[in-house]
Design an enzyme around this catalytic site. Structure first.
Site, mmCIF file in Angstrom:
data_model
loop_
_atom_site.group_PDB
_atom_site.id
_atom_site.type_symbol
_atom_site.label_atom_id
_atom_site.label_comp_id
_atom_site.label_asym_id
_atom_site.label_seq_id
_atom_site.Cartn_x
_atom_site.Cartn_y
_atom_site.Cartn_z
ATOM 1 N N SER A 1 -21.207 9.063 -7.517
ATOM 2 C CA SER A 1 -22.541 9.574 -7.271
ATOM 3 C C SER A 1 -22.647 10.465 -6.034
ATOM 4 O O SER A 1 -23.648 11.149 -5.846
ATOM 5 C CB SER A 1 -23.504 8.392 -7.122
ATOM 6 O OG SER A 1 -23.155 7.575 -6.017
ATOM 7 N N LYS B 1 -25.362 11.824 2.527
ATOM 8 C CA LYS B 1 -25.843 11.608 1.164
ATOM 9 C C LYS B 1 -27.339 11.274 1.183
ATOM 10 O O LYS B 1 -27.834 10.647 2.125
ATOM 11 C CB LYS B 1 -25.037 10.470 0.546
ATOM 12 C CG LYS B 1 -25.236 10.250 -0.949
ATOM 13 C CD LYS B 1 -24.269 9.173 -1.423
ATOM 14 C CE LYS B 1 -24.437 8.850 -2.904
ATOM 15 N NZ LYS B 1 -23.475 7.818 -3.342
ATOM 16 N N SER C 1 -17.673 6.068 -6.068
ATOM 17 C CA SER C 1 -18.636 7.148 -5.806
ATOM 18 C C SER C 1 -18.291 8.050 -4.632
ATOM 19 O O SER C 1 -18.890 9.109 -4.467
ATOM 20 C CB SER C 1 -20.034 6.564 -5.590
ATOM 21 O OG SER C 1 -20.522 6.023 -6.793
#
Length: 611
Positions: A250, A175, A274
């Site tokens: 996210s 990420k 997330s």
């Protein structure tokens, strides 16, 4: 002698009075004109000052926006250059290695791939270039990558020194907010651009030590505070199953890339679902470990210092075995040495491979979020499979959920009244997916309090949430809030033990919502963020897809409160036929291996039922 005035004296006095009166009459209009001039001048100067002030603010704003646009342009140029260079490197490799069977490599599971890499039937070069080629293709469709890590090509020269590592030769995606030396960790926020990391995060170092090759950074929600995956720097990522739907957030870039076949193992972060929500939306597996089981050193967050709701890094992959192998690789002496604050607990393979019958709590509806028809069906079907396999299923309901969501979850994350979030977003561009949320956050506190009061008789849930985003009033209140969180954790553990359950089966929000509608699934916090608050390990497994019957039943969805939040959820998830449906598996703190074992059991039973 008398002082009686003579006629001549009286006449002189009258002349003096007349003169004074005339002088006053002549001077008075002049004074009025001067006062009028002074007032007009003051008004003019005030107006000019206001205009100048406005122009200064406007110029600063324009200058700030231009600087932001320049930063964004540089970031996009870096991304485009890395993609182009990666594409050229792939072409060169394919020309010099025409016999590489990339299609076969991409079909292998992580366990199969690691075995073939170890026995030498596959080379790390063949694997990395195969996945890099696939990633480039997936990114063109989904816009899920923020940068190719070209250092991965150089790592191929030295990866042989880590051949004994559990992830030797495995390409891993990470990420964007995870530190990788000389690369930005922007969190999708402009203010964080042009600040390259000085060193790798602890988990990246451990991955490399275990022979893995981090090769790409993936997109995320702006400020990590949305269930969408979009930001003004890298744009909107879309769902691999339907480009009109979000991949979730996210960690949406990770989920989209893995779901699209461009990666078989990735690392995300989870503050309020997330990892789990994007995994559910994209049809993959995701795991949020117990808080502090894995090191967070080198992970950038927006709410650093916020303690009520804990963030956790964790693996995302195609299957549960891959999650377990990743956890086994990360929970090693090297990580414990690099970050001594992490408890030195290695992965317990015996628990993961256990086959003893489990006593499983289950819930369909927690009283805050009524699941969509496909969510509820997923839980019911898995419950039936588990019972058939010899496990015991008992009803379970979380404690005081309607109070916990506003008072501990929302107020915990926004204890500062959203000041930190707004400060991070100041001076930059705002993503469309956050506009409604940020508009509400930006309202003056007194106005939010009035709104909360007015909403109370109409929509108690909205009223509580509006009050919660005002934050706490003092340090003393913050300490009380932290104490309330600790109390709730102990109450929940006691409740769990009174039910005599090993693990918990619960719904997972789904199916994927429409683009720019992620804020309309806000009620998901009761089934996602709850376990961040509790610090319980939790993971998701895809078990089904949305059917036409689910869609028909959704038309009659009312929700627990029948308020605007329930209506928004219905609107957001409508039109999901064919999209993945997942369930969530939960365990007590530090029982990560048991949680993964439960996830594995669900995965196997679902596969067997389909055969």
């Amino acid at each position: 002698m008398h002082n009686t005035p003579t006629a001549k004296t009286r006449q002189a006095c009258r002349r003096v009075k007349t003169t004074v009166h005339l002088d006053f009459c002549i001077l008075q209009p002049q004074d009025k004109d001067e006062n009028h001039m002074d007032n007009w001048t003051a008004a003019l100067l005030t107006g000019v000052a206001c205009i100048v002030g406005y122009l200064v603010v406007r110029v600063k704003r324009i200058s700030s926006l231009r600087q932001a646009e320049e930063k964004i342009k540089r970031a996009r140029n870096r991304r485009d250059e890395s993609l182009q260079r990666a594409e050229q490197a792939v072409l060169r490799y394919k020309e010099s290695h025409p016999t590489t069977d990339s299609a076969l490599i991409l079909t292998l599971s992580l366990s199969e791939l690691t075995q073939q890499l170890k026995d030498g039937s596959l080379s790390p070069e063949d694997v990395l270039y195969s996945y890099m080629e696939k990633t480039l293709a997936v990114n063109k469709k989904l816009n899920c990558c923020t940068e190719i890590l070209l250092e991965s090509l150089d790592q191929l020269k030295t990866v042989g020194s880590n051949k004994d590592g559990l992830l030797y030769g495995v390409p891993v995606s990470i990420k964007e907010n995870i530190a990788f030396k000389d690369h930005d960790c922007s969190c999708g926020v402009v203010i964080n651009l042009d600040q390259p990391a000085e060193k790798d995060s602890v988990l990246v170092e451990v991955l490399k030590k275990q022979g893995a090759i981090p090769f790409v950074k993936t997109n995320l929600a702006q400020a990590l505070m949305s269930y969408d995956c979009s930001n003004p720097i890298y744009g909107q990522t879309v769902n691999p199953h339907n480009p009109q739907k979000t991949p979730g957030g996210s960690s949406g870039g990770e989920a989209a890339l893995i779901g699209g076949g461009g990666s078989l193992l990735g690392i995300g972060t989870d503050l309020g679902g997330s990892i789990r929500l994007p995994s559910s939306f994209c049809g993959i597996c995701g795991f949020k470990p117990t808080a502090q089981r894995l090191s967070l050193q080198g992970f950038r967050s927006i709410y650093r210092g916020q303690k009520s709701v804990a963030s956790s890094p964790g693996p995302m992959a195609r299957d549960v075995d891959s999650l377990a192998l990743c956890m086994q690789a990360l929970l090693c002496d090297h990580m414990f040495s690099l970050d001594p604050t992490v408890p030195p607990l290695t992965f317990n393979m015996e628990i993961y491979r256990s086959s003893r019958p489990l006593r499983i709590g289950y819930l369909e509806n927690d009283g805050y979020l009524q699941p969509s028809p496909s969510m509820a069906r997923g839980v019911r079907e898995v419950k039936a499979l588990l019972e058939q396999a010899g496990h015991t299923l008992v009803p379970y309901s979380p404690l005081k959920i309607s109070q916990i969501v506003p008072e501990l979850l929302i107020k915990g994350v926004y204890a500062d009244g959203t000041a930190t979030l707004l400060q991070k977003l100041k001076g930059g561009l705002l993503d469309p997916s956050l506009k409604r949320q940020v508009f509400t956050h930006s309202l003056p506190k007194w106005f939010k309090k009035i709104l909360s009061f007015l909403l109370k008789p109409v929509s108690p849930r909205l009223s509580s949430n509006m009050s919660a985003i005002c934050g706490v009033r003092s340090v003393s209140d913050l300490w009380k809030q932290h104490a309330a969180v600790e109390d709730y954790i102990q109450e929940t553990i006691a409740h769990w033990r009174s039910c005599n359950i090993d693990v918990l089966l619960s719904p997972m929000i789904g199916p994927a919502s429409r683009l720019l509608h992620a804020d309309k699934v806000a009620t998901a916090v009761s089934c996602t963020m709850l376990y961040n608050l509790l610090k319980f390990p939790a993971g998701v497994v895809t078990v089904s897809t949305v059917t036409a019957e689910d869609e028909e039943e959704l038309k009659h969805y009312k929700g627990c409160y029948q308020d605007s939040l329930d209506k928004s959820l219905k609107e957001a998830v409508t039109g999901g036929e064919g999209l993945p449906v997942a369930v969530q598996c939960v365990a007590l703190p530090w029982q990560d291996e048991l949680c993964l074992r439960f996830m594995k059991e669900v995965e196997q039973l679902v596969k067997q039922s389909k055969k």
